[in-house]
Design a protein around this motif. Structure first.
Motif, PDB file in Angstrom:
ATOM      1  N   VAL A 249      42.839  27.007  44.329  1.00  0.00           N
ATOM      2  CA  VAL A 249      41.535  26.513  43.866  1.00  0.00           C
ATOM      3  C   VAL A 249      41.692  25.695  42.586  1.00  0.00           C
ATOM      4  CG1 VAL A 249      39.288  27.202  42.971  1.00  0.00           C
ATOM      5  CG2 VAL A 249      40.234  28.365  44.970  1.00  0.00           C
ATOM      6  N   SER A 250      42.495  26.190  41.639  1.00  0.00           N
ATOM      7  CA  SER A 250      42.652  25.478  40.373  1.00  0.00           C
ATOM      8  C   SER A 250      43.321  24.127  40.578  1.00  0.00           C
ATOM      9  CB  SER A 250      43.441  26.329  39.374  1.00  0.00           C
ATOM     10  OG  SER A 250      44.728  26.628  39.865  1.00  0.00           O
ATOM     11  N   ASN A 251      44.311  24.049  41.453  1.00  0.00           N
ATOM     12  CA  ASN A 251      44.990  22.767  41.685  1.00  0.00           C
ATOM     13  C   ASN A 251      44.133  21.806  42.499  1.00  0.00           C
ATOM     14  OD1 ASN A 251      47.906  22.562  40.625  1.00  0.00           O
ATOM     15  ND2 ASN A 251      47.768  24.664  41.373  1.00  0.00           N
ATOM     16  N   THR A 252      43.318  22.337  43.400  1.00  0.00           N
ATOM     17  CA  THR A 252      42.379  21.473  44.126  1.00  0.00           C
ATOM     18  C   THR A 252      41.385  20.842  43.151  1.00  0.00           C
ATOM     19  OG1 THR A 252      42.553  22.854  46.103  1.00  0.00           O
ATOM     20  CG2 THR A 252      40.650  21.389  45.951  1.00  0.00           C
ATOM     21  N   ALA A 253      40.881  21.669  42.236  1.00  0.00           N
ATOM     22  CA  ALA A 253      39.962  21.137  41.227  1.00  0.00           C
ATOM     23  C   ALA A 253      40.656  20.133  40.321  1.00  0.00           C
ATOM     24  CB  ALA A 253      39.381  22.291  40.401  1.00  0.00           C
ATOM     25  N   MET A 254      41.945  20.368  40.023  1.00  0.00           N
ATOM     26  CA  MET A 254      42.674  19.446  39.153  1.00  0.00           C
ATOM     27  C   MET A 254      42.860  18.084  39.823  1.00  0.00           C
ATOM     28  SD  MET A 254      43.817  19.370  36.075  1.00  0.00           S
ATOM     29  CE  MET A 254      44.653  20.731  35.275  1.00  0.00           C
ATOM     30  N   VAL A 255      43.025  18.056  41.139  1.00  0.00           N
ATOM     31  CA  VAL A 255      43.084  16.778  41.852  1.00  0.00           C
ATOM     32  C   VAL A 255      41.789  15.997  41.635  1.00  0.00           C
ATOM     33  CG1 VAL A 255      43.170  15.690  44.130  1.00  0.00           C
ATOM     34  CG2 VAL A 255      44.723  17.563  43.608  1.00  0.00           C
TER      35      VAL A 255
ATOM     36  N   TYR B 134      37.581  31.578  32.957  1.00  0.00           N
ATOM     37  CA  TYR B 134      37.924  30.300  33.569  1.00  0.00           C
ATOM     38  C   TYR B 134      36.752  29.743  34.368  1.00  0.00           C
ATOM     39  CZ  TYR B 134      42.859  31.445  32.688  1.00  0.00           C
ATOM     40  OH  TYR B 134      44.056  31.745  32.113  1.00  0.00           O
ATOM     41  N   ARG B 135      36.168  30.607  35.203  1.00  0.00           N
ATOM     42  CA  ARG B 135      35.136  30.130  36.130  1.00  0.00           C
ATOM     43  C   ARG B 135      33.964  29.500  35.387  1.00  0.00           C
ATOM     44  NH1 ARG B 135      32.704  34.509  40.098  1.00  0.00           N
ATOM     45  NH2 ARG B 135      34.784  34.311  41.000  1.00  0.00           N
ATOM     46  N   VAL B 136      33.498  30.154  34.368  1.00  0.00           N
ATOM     47  CA  VAL B 136      32.333  29.665  33.636  1.00  0.00           C
ATOM     48  C   VAL B 136      32.632  28.334  32.950  1.00  0.00           C
ATOM     49  CG1 VAL B 136      30.794  30.128  31.694  1.00  0.00           C
ATOM     50  CG2 VAL B 136      31.363  31.961  33.283  1.00  0.00           C
ATOM     51  N   VAL B 137      33.761  28.279  32.217  1.00  0.00           N
ATOM     52  CA  VAL B 137      34.076  27.084  31.431  1.00  0.00           C
ATOM     53  C   VAL B 137      34.386  25.895  32.341  1.00  0.00           C
ATOM     54  CG1 VAL B 137      35.662  26.094  29.745  1.00  0.00           C
ATOM     55  CG2 VAL B 137      34.871  28.448  29.471  1.00  0.00           C
ATOM     56  N   VAL B 138      35.196  26.118  33.372  1.00  0.00           N
ATOM     57  CA  VAL B 138      35.556  25.027  34.283  1.00  0.00           C
ATOM     58  C   VAL B 138      34.326  24.509  35.015  1.00  0.00           C
ATOM     59  CG1 VAL B 138      36.790  24.474  36.414  1.00  0.00           C
ATOM     60  CG2 VAL B 138      37.960  25.699  34.576  1.00  0.00           C
TER      61      VAL B 138
ATOM     62  N   PRO C 132      41.849  25.011  30.877  1.00  0.00           N
ATOM     63  CA  PRO C 132      41.582  26.227  31.645  1.00  0.00           C
ATOM     64  C   PRO C 132      42.107  26.187  33.081  1.00  0.00           C
ATOM     65  CG  PRO C 132      39.659  25.643  30.361  1.00  0.00           C
ATOM     66  CD  PRO C 132      40.616  24.483  30.247  1.00  0.00           C
ATOM     67  N   LEU C 133      42.040  25.029  33.737  1.00  0.00           N
ATOM     68  CA  LEU C 133      42.568  24.948  35.098  1.00  0.00           C
ATOM     69  C   LEU C 133      44.071  25.176  35.117  1.00  0.00           C
ATOM     70  CD1 LEU C 133      40.575  21.985  36.716  1.00  0.00           C
ATOM     71  CD2 LEU C 133      40.480  24.410  37.340  1.00  0.00           C
ATOM     72  N   THR C 134      44.788  24.618  34.137  1.00  0.00           N
ATOM     73  CA  THR C 134      46.219  24.864  34.051  1.00  0.00           C
ATOM     74  C   THR C 134      46.485  26.332  33.733  1.00  0.00           C
ATOM     75  OG1 THR C 134      46.600  22.614  33.277  1.00  0.00           O
ATOM     76  CG2 THR C 134      48.367  24.188  32.908  1.00  0.00           C
TER      77      THR C 134
ATOM     78  N   GLY D 193      32.679  27.285  40.989  1.00  0.00           N
ATOM     79  CA  GLY D 193      31.737  28.347  40.674  1.00  0.00           C
ATOM     80  C   GLY D 193      31.767  29.464  41.702  1.00  0.00           C
ATOM     81  N   LEU D 194      32.046  29.120  42.953  1.00  0.00           N
ATOM     82  CA  LEU D 194      32.075  30.114  44.014  1.00  0.00           C
ATOM     83  C   LEU D 194      33.450  30.760  44.195  1.00  0.00           C
ATOM     84  CD1 LEU D 194      29.991  28.219  46.742  1.00  0.00           C
ATOM     85  CD2 LEU D 194      29.230  30.146  45.319  1.00  0.00           C
ATOM     86  N   LEU D 195      34.522  29.987  43.970  1.00  0.00           N
ATOM     87  CA  LEU D 195      35.844  30.449  44.397  1.00  0.00           C
ATOM     88  C   LEU D 195      36.860  30.660  43.287  1.00  0.00           C
ATOM     89  CD1 LEU D 195      36.337  28.219  47.586  1.00  0.00           C
ATOM     90  CD2 LEU D 195      35.562  30.595  47.465  1.00  0.00           C
ATOM     91  N   LEU D 196      36.585  30.210  42.057  1.00  0.00           N
ATOM     92  CA  LEU D 196      37.581  30.378  40.998  1.00  0.00           C
ATOM     93  C   LEU D 196      37.547  31.830  40.521  1.00  0.00           C
ATOM     94  CD1 LEU D 196      39.680  28.649  39.528  1.00  0.00           C
ATOM     95  CD2 LEU D 196      38.035  28.321  37.706  1.00  0.00           C
ATOM     96  N   ALA D 197      38.395  32.638  41.122  1.00  0.00           N
ATOM     97  CA  ALA D 197      38.373  34.084  40.889  1.00  0.00           C
ATOM     98  C   ALA D 197      39.097  34.448  39.603  1.00  0.00           C
ATOM     99  CB  ALA D 197      39.017  34.801  42.075  1.00  0.00           C
ATOM    100  N   ARG D 198      39.138  35.739  39.320  1.00  0.00           N
ATOM    101  CA  ARG D 198      39.818  36.295  38.143  1.00  0.00           C
ATOM    102  C   ARG D 198      39.387  35.540  36.894  1.00  0.00           C
ATOM    103  NH1 ARG D 198      46.187  37.073  38.247  1.00  0.00           N
ATOM    104  NH2 ARG D 198      45.987  36.845  40.459  1.00  0.00           N
TER     105      ARG D 198
END
Length: 489
Positions: free
Chosen positions: A273-279, A334-338, A381-383, A454-459
């Motif tokens: 999820v984090s790398n997909t968002a980074m793309v 992470y989820r909130v800030v990203v 945060p994504l990294t 918002g839905l999938l960035l867990a932990r």
């Protein structure tokens, strides 16, 4: 109590090393943003169309994206000083070639060489820095300064590009690298010590070659599709070839003992999820930034110098907010800030889609600032999320992959949003209408990704401290114990 001569000499050498590595990274990051300010002048003097400008940008970003991971491994395996200085020489020589380029083709060739040099220089500079600071506190401070110089390079690019282009023409933005590169080479040869990691993995040549070809062929299809026609045999063939190369890359990586991209990492949802968002961050940020100066020059009639100054709110917003993004992620997750960052950036880009020729700058600058602030809140945060999702031994690799995915997004952003502008123009619309469509498209994709994270960035919260700041690549970030210092030649 007086410090020993050896201790004083050690501090002096570290100060020189810090200066050399930070200045090298500054040069690379400056080149990321300085070119954008000169694009209108390049288009006029080199008599090229939008396609040519896309290649001038993407030729550089493509090579950086696909060679960044290998650059870190090269530095570990063959010597950090050697790879760093090789990158400096190649980047400086390529800058000279760019400044002397008589045509778009020669300029693109120079940009390719610049990308290769940057992919060696950037990870090797951090590798040298980390190897020279074994104590965690000293290392954090050194990396902070290194990252700070990166931010200065990003912020200085638009202004420096506008000033140099207005005064001397676009070749000056490349000539500025020559004195910096010469100083780095002379000081580095004399003062840098060599180090390497004999336990570094072997170079993944098949994976590197296939990745460069796959993304390169896909980029060709996206950039040239508007000019040649999306259904032309060459364009359809390029998309088909890209698909085959991606499948071949995955097959090769799955069978290698030490792949450049361990596919198993993507089984972790947080990593994927984090790398997909980074793309998407790379796609929207670089794709839209490609048009900022062109908007001010071609739509609002600004001079190149003024346009460089007018784009400054984006980079300033990023530089000012980025240092706090990790702390905010540590506090709120992470989820909130990203998600908030992506929502801000997406909203800012949508707002830019409603800016026109007669819109006053007082109603434009805040939109640019919101875009910069939004993306600044997402990258670190994504990294950090990507690094948290893997084992400590894989943290450096995860950071490198995060940087690579952002660069791949940047390549695709310039290609795809350029295609949006061209298609709008070919349908009878104006360049201004094409830019509006491109900004709206980038904003829509970014907002959709905000929902996705918002839905999938867990932990949601980092474990044991603030989010890890973005670092380029490789085992050098980990400070692996099997370091072998080598006396400087």
């Amino acid at each position: 109590m007086t410090a020993s001569p050896a201790a004083v000499a050690g501090k002096s050498n570290r100060a020189v090393l810090l200066t050399v590595t930070c200045l090298g990274q500054f040069m690379v990051l400056l080149d990321n943003t300085i070119v954008g300010a000169a694009l209108p002048d390049m288009q006029q003097r080199l008599h090229t169309q939008l396609t040519g400008l896309q290649w001038i940008v993407d030729a550089y970003v493509l090579l950086v994206a696909m060679l960044l991971l290998s650059g870190g491994v090269f530095a570990d395996r063959f010597g950090r000083k050697r790879v760093y200085l090789t990158g400096v020489v190649l980047f400086t020589a390529a800058s000279l070639l760019c400044s002397l380029a008589p045509s778009v083709g020669w300029l693109i060739a120079g940009r390719v060489l610049q990308g290769v040099g940057a992919a060696a220089l950037s990870p090797a500079s951090l590798a040298l820095l980390v190897a020279a600071h074994p104590m965690p506190q000293e290392r954090v401070k050194a990396i902070g300064l290194w990252a700070g110089f990166s931010g200065i390079g990003l912020a200085a690019g638009p202004v420096a590009g506008g000033v140099l282009t207005e005064a001397f023409g676009w070749p000056a933005i490349f000539l500025v690298n020559l004195p910096i590169g010469l100083v780095l080479l002379l000081v580095g040869l004399r003062h840098l010590g060599e180090s390497r990691n004999p336990g570094a993995p072997a170079i993944d040549v098949p994976g590197t070659v296939l990745s460069v070809l796959a993304v390169g062929v896909l980029t060709y299809g996206l950039i040239e599709g508007g000019a040649r026609g999306w259904t032309s045999p060459v364009i359809l063939g390029s998309f088909a070839a890209a698909a085959v190369l991606v499948v071949a890359f995955c097959a090769v990586e799955a069978r290698r003992v030490a792949p450049m991209l361990p596919l198993g990492l993507f089984r972790q949802r947080l990593f994927t999820v984090s790398n997909t968002a980074m793309v998407v961050v790379g796609f929207a940020l670089s794709g839209s930034s490609f048009f900022f100066s062109q908007f001010f020059v071609y739509v609002q009639g600004s001079s190149i110098l003024r346009a460089g100054l007018q784009t400054l709110p984006v980079s300033l917003g990023m530089v000012l907010v980025s240092p706090y993004a990790g702390r905010l992620a540590a506090r709120y997750g992470y989820r909130v800030v990203v998600t908030i960052g992506l929502a801000l950036a997406g909203g800012g880009l949508l707002a830019l889609g409603w800016v026109h020729a007669d819109t006053g700058y007082g109603n434009v600058w805040w939109r640019l600032a919101v875009v910069g602030i939004g993306f600044a809140l997402t990258m670190s945060p994504l990294t950090g999320a990507a690094i948290q999702s893997v084992s400590p031994q894989e943290g450096g690799l995860a950071s490198g992959i995060s940087s690579t995915t952002r660069q791949i997004g940047a390549v695709l952003g310039v290609a795809v949003l350029g295609a949006v502008v061209r298609n709008r123009q070919s349908g009878g619309g104006s360049f201004e209408a094409g830019l509006d469509s491109a900004f709206v498209a980038a904003g829509a994709v970014t907002l959709a990704t905000a929902v996705f994270t918002g839905l999938l960035l867990a932990r949601s919260k980092p474990v044991g401290g603030p989010a890890v700041a973005h670092r380029p690549t490789g085992s050098e970030v980990l400070g692996t114990p099997n370091e072998v210092p080598v006396k400087a030649s």
